[in-house]
Motif scaffolding. Structure first.
Motif, PDB file in Angstrom:
ATOM      1  N   GLY A 153      46.339 -28.995  50.088  1.00 39.87           N
ATOM      2  CA  GLY A 153      45.816 -30.269  50.581  1.00 39.87           C
ATOM      3  C   GLY A 153      45.833 -30.338  52.096  1.00 39.87           C
ATOM      4  O   GLY A 153      46.186 -31.356  52.699  1.00 39.87           O
ATOM      5  N   ALA A 154      45.399 -29.261  52.726  1.00 34.98           N
ATOM      6  CA  ALA A 154      45.659 -29.078  54.156  1.00 34.98           C
ATOM      7  C   ALA A 154      44.842 -29.974  55.067  1.00 34.98           C
ATOM      8  O   ALA A 154      45.194 -30.136  56.235  1.00 34.98           O
ATOM      9  CB  ALA A 154      45.434 -27.619  54.542  1.00 34.98           C
ATOM     10  N   THR A 155      43.747 -30.563  54.598  1.00 36.04           N
ATOM     11  CA  THR A 155      42.980 -31.453  55.468  1.00 36.04           C
ATOM     12  C   THR A 155      43.448 -32.898  55.378  1.00 36.04           C
ATOM     13  O   THR A 155      42.980 -33.745  56.130  1.00 36.04           O
ATOM     14  CB  THR A 155      41.467 -31.403  55.148  1.00 36.04           C
ATOM     15  N   GLY A 178      39.248 -27.645  49.802  1.00 33.17           N
ATOM     16  CA  GLY A 178      37.997 -27.644  49.055  1.00 33.17           C
ATOM     17  C   GLY A 178      36.801 -27.902  49.949  1.00 33.17           C
ATOM     18  O   GLY A 178      35.658 -28.004  49.478  1.00 33.17           O
ATOM     19  N   LYS A 179      37.037 -28.006  51.254  1.00 31.33           N
ATOM     20  CA  LYS A 179      35.983 -28.370  52.204  1.00 31.33           C
ATOM     21  C   LYS A 179      35.633 -27.165  53.087  1.00 31.33           C
ATOM     22  O   LYS A 179      36.335 -26.861  54.045  1.00 31.33           O
ATOM     23  CB  LYS A 179      36.448 -29.545  53.059  1.00 31.33           C
ATOM     24  N   LYS A 180      34.518 -26.502  52.776  1.00 36.89           N
ATOM     25  CA  LYS A 180      34.114 -25.319  53.536  1.00 36.89           C
ATOM     26  C   LYS A 180      33.873 -25.634  55.003  1.00 36.89           C
ATOM     27  O   LYS A 180      34.111 -24.793  55.879  1.00 36.89           O
ATOM     28  CB  LYS A 180      32.844 -24.714  52.924  1.00 36.89           C
ATOM     29  N   ASP A 181      33.403 -26.843  55.277  1.00 34.03           N
ATOM     30  CA  ASP A 181      33.089 -27.201  56.655  1.00 34.03           C
ATOM     31  C   ASP A 181      34.334 -27.482  57.492  1.00 34.03           C
ATOM     32  O   ASP A 181      34.230 -27.768  58.690  1.00 34.03           O
ATOM     33  CB  ASP A 181      32.158 -28.416  56.697  1.00 34.03           C
ATOM     34  N   LYS A 182      35.527 -27.393  56.889  1.00 36.80           N
ATOM     35  CA  LYS A 182      36.757 -27.667  57.623  1.00 36.80           C
ATOM     36  C   LYS A 182      37.572 -26.400  57.916  1.00 36.80           C
ATOM     37  O   LYS A 182      38.703 -26.492  58.378  1.00 36.80           O
ATOM     38  CB  LYS A 182      37.625 -28.661  56.844  1.00 36.80           C
ATOM     39  N   ILE A 183      36.984 -25.238  57.653  1.00 35.37           N
ATOM     40  CA  ILE A 183      37.713 -23.979  57.882  1.00 35.37           C
ATOM     41  C   ILE A 183      38.093 -23.843  59.355  1.00 35.37           C
ATOM     42  O   ILE A 183      39.254 -23.573  59.696  1.00 35.37           O
ATOM     43  CB  ILE A 183      36.893 -22.780  57.401  1.00 35.37           C
ATOM     44  N   GLU A 184      37.124 -24.033  60.247  1.00 32.40           N
ATOM     45  CA  GLU A 184      37.404 -23.883  61.682  1.00 32.40           C
ATOM     46  C   GLU A 184      38.343 -24.976  62.173  1.00 32.40           C
ATOM     47  O   GLU A 184      39.171 -24.738  63.064  1.00 32.40           O
ATOM     48  CB  GLU A 184      36.100 -23.883  62.477  1.00 32.40           C
ATOM     49  N   TYR A 185      38.226 -26.166  61.609  1.00 33.68           N
ATOM     50  CA  TYR A 185      39.131 -27.263  61.955  1.00 33.68           C
ATOM     51  C   TYR A 185      40.571 -26.881  61.646  1.00 33.68           C
ATOM     52  O   TYR A 185      41.473 -27.050  62.476  1.00 33.68           O
ATOM     53  CB  TYR A 185      38.718 -28.513  61.187  1.00 33.68           C
ATOM     54  N   ARG A 197      39.310 -23.669  47.743  1.00 37.31           N
ATOM     55  CA  ARG A 197      39.898 -24.075  46.472  1.00 37.31           C
ATOM     56  C   ARG A 197      39.408 -23.221  45.302  1.00 37.31           C
ATOM     57  O   ARG A 197      40.177 -22.849  44.417  1.00 37.31           O
ATOM     58  CB  ARG A 197      39.592 -25.559  46.227  1.00 37.31           C
ATOM     59  N   GLU A 198      38.096 -22.894  45.310  1.00 40.61           N
ATOM     60  CA  GLU A 198      37.553 -22.117  44.191  1.00 40.61           C
ATOM     61  C   GLU A 198      38.073 -20.685  44.156  1.00 40.61           C
ATOM     62  O   GLU A 198      37.967 -20.007  43.128  1.00 40.61           O
ATOM     63  CB  GLU A 198      36.017 -22.115  44.232  1.00 40.61           C
TER      64      GLU A 198
END
Length: 325
Positions: A153-155, A178-185, A197-198
């Motif tokens: 639940g890192a975001t 589960g949010k691909k757009d938050k990898i760089e964040y 997540r997948e």
């Protein structure tokens, strides 16, 4: 004064709005605090929609944490002008919380803000930061002072702050999102690796898996915690503080009896005030870091309702800091 008020209009139907209400009057051993900052937490969002597991008394003012300045005191431990913080206990649950301009708080719930933090900084951490810090403190007290740590639940609020603290302390941080757009964040917060997540194979039913992590900071519960337990190294530790995935834990005893894994529950609500003071002191010193600015969005009382909707639909990232006008 202005306050964010939740009202019950009929069975299972609730409305919320900013209302003008009277400033509360304090009684024995109570303190009146001019609120400067609060924050938003998942529990606050549940309270705003009338969740009975959080709040049963309405009308109600949300806000399970608050920082500010004492303006009136009926307790000898606090005087006018003291800078204070309150988190947990019944604040914001069935006792009116921090989303109002003046808050009446029992003195037994209050802590003077430690040197090294101000009212804004301490609420940037807030309940989520206190929970993350309690989790990391348990790792340290159980000899996990380095190594690879998985954060689930890192975001979210707790997860994001846990990442920043662990990175500052020199751990190798692995996150799940589960949010691909938050990898760089997440990498900007200090994550060394981000697992989608997948790709975290919770469908694997093997009772044990290869040893990967020295510790786990779990914020979601359910199958993600169960799967992570199977991958903790011998004598490792998992902390558990959330249930956004599930309140159930379907696991087996092998990690505990074959690898000596320890599962430690984290409660930031009812722990003794002395322990909260100790953790806030750690936050003011070795846990404090500049990365918190990257994960914090500052809002006003008028913007709380929209932010709750994002929290409840899993569209929120990081922390909401509420500036009380």
């Amino acid at each position: 004064m202005r306050a964010f008020v939740v009202e019950k209009i009929e069975d299972k139907k609730f409305i919320s709005s900013i209302k003008d209400i009277d400033i509360p009057k304090i009684e024995k051993d109570e303190v009146l605090v001019k609120a400067l900052y609060s924050s938003l937490n998942f529990k606050d969002a549940l309270s705003s929609i009338g969740n009975k597991g959080v709040t049963k008394v309405f009308p109600h003012i949300t806000g399970i944490d608050v920082s500010g300045e004492v303006v009136e005191s009926n307790n000898s431990n606090f005087k006018k002008g003291d800078k204070v913080v309150a988190t947990g206990y019944d604040l914001g649950m069935n006792t009116d919380g921090g989303h109002q301009e003046y808050v009446k708080i029992p003195a037994s719930w209050l802590i003077k803000i430690p040197k090294g933090l101000d009212e804004k900084e301490i609420m940037t951490f807030g309940t989520a930061g206190l929970t993350a810090a309690l989790s990391i403190n348990e790792l340290q007290e159980n000899s996990i002072t380095s190594g690879k740590v998985l954060v689930t639940g890192a975001t979210g609020g707790v997860g994001s702050i846990a990442v920043t603290i662990l990175a500052k302390l020199g751990y190798e941080v692995v996150t799940i999102t589960g949010k691909k757009d938050k990898i760089e964040y997440l990498k900007s917060l200090g994550a060394n690796e981000v697992i989608l997540r997948e790709d975290f194979d919770i469908s694997n039913k093997k009772p044990m898996l290869s040893e990967v992590y020295d510790a786990v900071v779990d914020t979601v519960g359910g199958e993600y915690l169960a799967h992570a337990l199977k991958q903790i190294k011998h004598s490792g530790v998992a902390t558990c503080c959330g249930l956004t995935s599930s309140h159930e834990l379907n696991t087996n005893v092998f990690p505990f009896i074959l690898r000596g894994v320890r599962l430690i529950g984290i409660d930031s609500v009812e722990i003794p005030l002395e322990k909260k003071e100790k953790i806030w002191e750690k936050i003011a010193k070795e846990y404090k870091n500049s990365n918190l600015e990257k994960l914090t969005s500052q809002i006003t009382l008028d913007e709380i309702k929209d932010a709750y909707e994002k929290i409840l639909t899993s569209k929120a990232t990081g922390r909401y800091l509420v500036k009380i006008d």
